[in-house]
Design a protein around this motif. Sequence first.
Motif, PDB file in Angstrom:
ATOM      1  N   GLU B  22       0.793  -1.183  -0.139  1.00  0.00           N
ATOM      2  CA  GLU B  22       0.042   0.005  -0.004  1.00  0.00           C
ATOM      3  C   GLU B  22       0.951   1.163  -0.013  1.00  0.00           C
ATOM      4  OE1 GLU B  22      -3.734  -2.084   2.330  1.00  0.00           O
ATOM      5  OE2 GLU B  22      -2.701  -0.539   3.403  1.00  0.00           O
ATOM      6  N   THR B  23       2.062   1.324   0.628  1.00  0.00           N
ATOM      7  CA  THR B  23       2.860   2.374   0.705  1.00  0.00           C
ATOM      8  C   THR B  23       3.583   2.636  -0.456  1.00  0.00           C
ATOM      9  OG1 THR B  23       3.440   1.741   3.128  1.00  0.00           O
ATOM     10  CG2 THR B  23       4.582   3.576   1.873  1.00  0.00           C
ATOM     11  N   MET B  24       4.066   1.519  -0.979  1.00  0.00           N
ATOM     12  CA  MET B  24       4.449   1.544  -2.440  1.00  0.00           C
ATOM     13  C   MET B  24       3.411   2.174  -3.441  1.00  0.00           C
ATOM     14  SD  MET B  24       6.551  -1.630  -3.021  1.00  0.00           S
ATOM     15  CE  MET B  24       8.508  -1.947  -2.516  1.00  0.00           C
ATOM     16  N   GLU B  25       2.146   1.794  -3.292  1.00  0.00           N
ATOM     17  CA  GLU B  25       1.156   2.301  -4.360  1.00  0.00           C
ATOM     18  C   GLU B  25       0.984   3.766  -3.998  1.00  0.00           C
ATOM     19  OE1 GLU B  25      -1.417  -1.904  -4.785  1.00  0.00           O
ATOM     20  OE2 GLU B  25      -2.294  -0.190  -3.921  1.00  0.00           O
ATOM     21  N   GLY B  93       0.898   0.741 -13.239  1.00  0.00           N
ATOM     22  CA  GLY B  93       1.047   1.043 -11.500  1.00  0.00           C
ATOM     23  C   GLY B  93       0.272   2.302 -11.302  1.00  0.00           C
ATOM     24  N   PRO B  94       0.634   3.225 -10.630  1.00  0.00           N
ATOM     25  CA  PRO B  94      -0.387   4.304 -10.006  1.00  0.00           C
ATOM     26  C   PRO B  94      -0.627   5.333 -11.063  1.00  0.00           C
ATOM     27  CG  PRO B  94       1.738   4.022  -8.809  1.00  0.00           C
ATOM     28  CD  PRO B  94       1.949   3.058  -9.770  1.00  0.00           C
ATOM     29  N   GLY B  95       0.205   5.458 -11.967  1.00  0.00           N
ATOM     30  CA  GLY B  95      -0.243   6.481 -13.187  1.00  0.00           C
ATOM     31  C   GLY B  95      -1.291   5.943 -13.820  1.00  0.00           C
ATOM     32  N   ARG B  96      -1.633   4.673 -13.843  1.00  0.00           N
ATOM     33  CA  ARG B  96      -2.739   4.276 -14.544  1.00  0.00           C
ATOM     34  C   ARG B  96      -3.910   4.311 -13.651  1.00  0.00           C
ATOM     35  NH1 ARG B  96      -5.274  -1.546 -15.087  1.00  0.00           N
ATOM     36  NH2 ARG B  96      -4.604  -1.450 -13.026  1.00  0.00           N
ATOM     37  N   ILE B  97      -3.858   4.116 -12.264  1.00  0.00           N
ATOM     38  CA  ILE B  97      -4.902   4.378 -11.588  1.00  0.00           C
ATOM     39  C   ILE B  97      -5.320   5.867 -11.501  1.00  0.00           C
ATOM     40  CG2 ILE B  97      -5.602   4.614  -8.982  1.00  0.00           C
ATOM     41  CD1 ILE B  97      -3.572   2.459  -8.485  1.00  0.00           C
ATOM     42  N   SER B 101      -9.158   6.924 -13.208  1.00  0.00           N
ATOM     43  CA  SER B 101     -10.087   7.823 -12.282  1.00  0.00           C
ATOM     44  C   SER B 101     -10.668   8.831 -13.264  1.00  0.00           C
ATOM     45  CB  SER B 101      -9.430   8.065 -11.181  1.00  0.00           C
ATOM     46  OG  SER B 101      -8.755   6.998 -10.200  1.00  0.00           O
ATOM     47  N   LEU B 102      -9.937   9.452 -13.928  1.00  0.00           N
ATOM     48  CA  LEU B 102     -10.689  10.618 -14.695  1.00  0.00           C
ATOM     49  C   LEU B 102     -11.665  10.132 -15.737  1.00  0.00           C
ATOM     50  CD1 LEU B 102      -7.143  12.062 -15.863  1.00  0.00           C
ATOM     51  CD2 LEU B 102      -8.338  12.862 -14.019  1.00  0.00           C
ATOM     52  N   LEU B 103     -11.574   8.781 -16.125  1.00  0.00           N
ATOM     53  CA  LEU B 103     -12.437   8.476 -17.003  1.00  0.00           C
ATOM     54  C   LEU B 103     -13.757   8.678 -17.080  1.00  0.00           C
ATOM     55  CD1 LEU B 103     -10.668   5.423 -18.759  1.00  0.00           C
ATOM     56  CD2 LEU B 103     -10.835   7.748 -19.673  1.00  0.00           C
ATOM     57  N   PRO B 104     -14.436   8.357 -15.809  1.00  0.00           N
ATOM     58  CA  PRO B 104     -16.050   8.445 -15.932  1.00  0.00           C
ATOM     59  C   PRO B 104     -16.325   9.477 -16.115  1.00  0.00           C
ATOM     60  CG  PRO B 104     -15.145   7.031 -14.021  1.00  0.00           C
ATOM     61  CD  PRO B 104     -13.969   7.494 -14.768  1.00  0.00           C
ATOM     62  N   ALA B 105     -15.915  10.815 -15.550  1.00  0.00           N
ATOM     63  CA  ALA B 105     -16.294  12.199 -15.483  1.00  0.00           C
ATOM     64  C   ALA B 105     -16.173  12.611 -17.105  1.00  0.00           C
ATOM     65  CB  ALA B 105     -15.669  13.011 -14.585  1.00  0.00           C
ATOM     66  N   VAL B 135     -14.481  17.472 -11.608  1.00  0.00           N
ATOM     67  CA  VAL B 135     -14.901  16.411 -11.162  1.00  0.00           C
ATOM     68  C   VAL B 135     -13.900  15.172 -11.336  1.00  0.00           C
ATOM     69  CG1 VAL B 135     -16.628  14.470 -11.078  1.00  0.00           C
ATOM     70  CG2 VAL B 135     -17.372  16.917 -11.141  1.00  0.00           C
ATOM     71  N   ALA B 136     -13.585  15.187 -12.453  1.00  0.00           N
ATOM     72  CA  ALA B 136     -12.446  13.890 -12.971  1.00  0.00           C
ATOM     73  C   ALA B 136     -11.289  14.394 -12.057  1.00  0.00           C
ATOM     74  CB  ALA B 136     -12.088  14.399 -14.342  1.00  0.00           C
ATOM     75  N   VAL B 137     -10.701  15.729 -11.977  1.00  0.00           N
ATOM     76  CA  VAL B 137      -9.348  15.796 -11.268  1.00  0.00           C
ATOM     77  C   VAL B 137      -9.569  15.509  -9.923  1.00  0.00           C
ATOM     78  CG1 VAL B 137      -7.689  17.645 -10.594  1.00  0.00           C
ATOM     79  CG2 VAL B 137      -8.653  17.508 -13.002  1.00  0.00           C
ATOM     80  N   VAL B 138     -10.467  15.886  -9.092  1.00  0.00           N
ATOM     81  CA  VAL B 138     -10.892  15.595  -7.545  1.00  0.00           C
ATOM     82  C   VAL B 138     -10.841  13.843  -7.645  1.00  0.00           C
ATOM     83  CG1 VAL B 138     -12.331  15.336  -6.035  1.00  0.00           C
ATOM     84  CG2 VAL B 138     -12.162  17.616  -7.309  1.00  0.00           C
ATOM     85  N   ALA B 139     -11.414  13.367  -8.316  1.00  0.00           N
ATOM     86  CA  ALA B 139     -11.346  11.794  -8.354  1.00  0.00           C
ATOM     87  C   ALA B 139     -10.021  11.227  -8.604  1.00  0.00           C
ATOM     88  CB  ALA B 139     -12.368  11.148  -9.431  1.00  0.00           C
ATOM     89  N   GLY B 140      -9.584  11.726  -9.778  1.00  0.00           N
ATOM     90  CA  GLY B 140      -8.161  11.177  -9.888  1.00  0.00           C
ATOM     91  C   GLY B 140      -6.964  11.550  -9.071  1.00  0.00           C
ATOM     92  N   GLY B 141      -7.367  12.683  -7.990  1.00  0.00           N
ATOM     93  CA  GLY B 141      -6.444  13.259  -7.310  1.00  0.00           C
ATOM     94  C   GLY B 141      -6.680  12.622  -5.870  1.00  0.00           C
ATOM     95  N   THR B 142      -7.517  11.685  -5.511  1.00  0.00           N
ATOM     96  CA  THR B 142      -7.814  11.132  -4.414  1.00  0.00           C
ATOM     97  C   THR B 142      -6.629  10.853  -3.654  1.00  0.00           C
ATOM     98  OG1 THR B 142      -9.727  10.519  -5.152  1.00  0.00           O
ATOM     99  CG2 THR B 142      -9.497   9.909  -2.953  1.00  0.00           C
TER     100      THR B 142
END
Lengths: 122, 195
Positions: B22-25, B93-97, B101-105, B135-142
């Motif tokens: 989790e720390t690595m992610e 990795g995390p870049g993909r997450i 996360s941006l995609l739905p909005a 909305v997309a950036v808020v979701a992606g930046g969680t």
Amino acid sequence: MAKQNKLEVHAIRPGIAPRSRAPKSPTQLDRVIHEPVRLGIVSALAVNESMSFNELKDLLKTTDGNLSVHARKLEESEYVLCEKQFEGRVPKTTYSLTTQGKRALENYLTHMEGLIRTARDG
Amino acid sequence: MSRPRILSINDHASENLRYIRETMERAGSFTAVPGWGGVFMGGTALAASIVAARVPTREAWFAVWMGEAILAFAIGCWALIRKAKTARVFLKGPGRIFALSLLPAMFAAVVLTIVLYRYGIYALLPGLWLMLYGVAVVAGGTYSVRLVPLMGICFMVLGVIALALGGEWANFSMGMGFGVLHIVFGAVIARRYGG
């Protein structure tokens, strides 16, 4: 971009003798990284070439004092390299993982996996 | 006083491994957002707002912003991949997450853009784009640095203002949002979090 003046790079602070608590054999548990904050620092640095003091503090949700104490222990064991620079007039401390630190994390992972395997098989 | 939790060696080892993973992610996604990419996107958006203010028809205005959206998307992808490689954290990795996360909005924005374009309701587009991008950036930046969701909130607020101001202020609000906000937040992220 702010001009960076490199101050110093050191794995061990001058005047401080290394007090390594690293295991003598690979089967022994590494007490240096068997602590949440130190394990967090090593894990975070394993996926980043380097991270600043503030980034690590935010990531691990810890205090300045706590992080600095644990980072110092990792430095003393030569697991992390500490680099102090100035960005303009602002001091910036960055940390990176040494080869020894990478090896220590790998050994620790192997050790944990071994414990799980032994508990499952036994 | 709470009792200390008693764990078996097996559970303790599993918990340690989970903590490392989790720390690595989190550490990867923490620095996955490209700051300089944001600055470049902001620069092209400012140029687009100047061009869009000078075109004679609504269709041409729409075409300018669609072109800018495609260009910004390409810059964003390039910057994300470039930063992930720099940090030795590839897109698996995390870049993909962050990107996923941006995609739905973004998907909602594309669908609503098509609908509003078909009905010729151009005045609502800037507010809609700004708000859904926020909305997309808020979701992606969680799981990223606090600045990223804060930037998303600024976009959402600007979206509400753009909807209230109406079509006459379209280029101004688009320039302020996709231009100025990207440049300011991008520069701060790049400076503080390495690129």
